[in-house]
Scaffold this active site. Sequence first.
Site, short mmCIF file in Angstrom:
data_model
loop_
_atom_site.label_atom_id
_atom_site.label_comp_id
_atom_site.label_asym_id
_atom_site.label_seq_id
_atom_site.Cartn_x
_atom_site.Cartn_y
_atom_site.Cartn_z
N THR A 54 -15.15 -87.25 59.54
CA THR A 54 -15.82 -86.07 58.18
C THR A 54 -14.70 -86.91 57.11
O THR A 54 -15.97 -86.35 55.74
CB THR A 54 -14.09 -85.04 58.58
N LYS A 82 8.44 -88.52 51.80
CA LYS A 82 10.11 -88.59 50.63
C LYS A 82 10.01 -87.24 50.91
O LYS A 82 10.79 -87.21 50.94
CB LYS A 82 9.76 -88.85 50.44
N ARG A 103 -7.86 -82.42 55.28
CA ARG A 103 -7.87 -82.05 56.66
C ARG A 103 -6.30 -81.91 56.58
O ARG A 103 -5.72 -82.67 56.19
CB ARG A 103 -8.61 -82.81 57.60
N HIS A 131 -13.72 -75.07 60.80
CA HIS A 131 -14.54 -76.61 60.24
C HIS A 131 -15.16 -76.57 59.37
O HIS A 131 -16.66 -76.64 60.23
CB HIS A 131 -13.70 -77.72 61.65
N1 CP Z 1 -16.58 -83.73 63.86
C1 CP Z 1 -15.61 -84.63 63.12
O1 CP Z 1 -13.94 -83.74 62.47
O2 CP Z 1 -15.23 -86.04 63.33
P1 CP Z 1 -13.46 -86.40 63.35
O3 CP Z 1 -12.40 -85.70 63.38
O4 CP Z 1 -14.10 -87.90 63.11
O5 CP Z 1 -13.67 -85.81 61.50
#
Ligand code: CP
Length: 313
Positions: A54, A82, A103, A131
């Site tokens: 991602t 911190k 994320r 996602h």
């Molecule tokens: N598919 C996916 O979210 O992979 P990563 O966790 O490597 O970003």
Amino acid sequence: MTGLITMNDLSNEEILEILDTAERLLPVARGETYLPLLQGKILGNLFFEPSTRTRMSFETAMKRLGGDVINLGDVSTSSVVKGETLYDTIQMVDGYTDIIALRHPRQGAAQYAQDSANSPVLNGGDGAGNHPTQTMLDLFTIRQAHGTLENLDIVLAGDLRYGRTVHSLSHALIRFGCNLILASPSILRMPAEIVQDLKAHGATIVETEDLIGSLDNADVVYMTRIQKERFNDEDEYKKVAGAYKMHASQLSNCRPSMIVMHPLPRVDEIHPSVDSSRHARYFEQAFNGVVARMALLCRLLNVEVPEKIEGGK
Ligand code: CP
């Protein structure tokens, strides 16, 4: 401005438009032609959990389109250690960038960030929540293989409880009339509220523990990793670790056009013997993250992508 937090932020028509745009951007993603549509734009990559695909595909998408990226980097070297809050971090990055990819381990964090940011936020995974940018590349891959998203028979397998990719994807698929088989160990079933919601939208849903028996009539088998990091109890994880292990020898009666997908990373749920089979599609799927994210970045930054893109080797 609103970004992409869940698939509810996009209508079916918008999804198809974005997939069409992504298709046109393939030569740019492959580096066959250079199209600096995002020159002068900056993406802020904020990854509070590990990521390879991602994070890197967002970066590739931005750079192939002439834009730039700043990264929070390793959280342990940021001011988060911190005690800086997510709210304050977002205020800073909002000022430094034009768009944010986030994320975070906490479900709902992307919505929280969007509520406090002026720039669009792209949810790159919020805990066991959603996602949606992964869903866009998944839909792209399915349409590339089958020419349509309509009325397909799709098996979602593995950790359906904690797997955010299948939470987002299942919602999108049923909106295109797909039939879903949800194959998982009993303790990793799709959350009841999601199943209820899918059924309320008129979807045909079958829940089973029998993955192998579900393969022969599928157009797509979407495997997922057991999300070890989401278990509070290591013993619970051990009960289901290795529950599904797909081997090429189990695919001999499948439809010739059936594709095996996986958001990756995999652990042991797809044996390497599958990699060279006609069905394997997971590495192309990961590449498709670049075009899908290019199309999303352009859309959310209000940058028009030409109908015809010259070039290509
Ligand atoms: N598919 C996916 O979210 O992979 P990563 O966790 O490597 O970003």
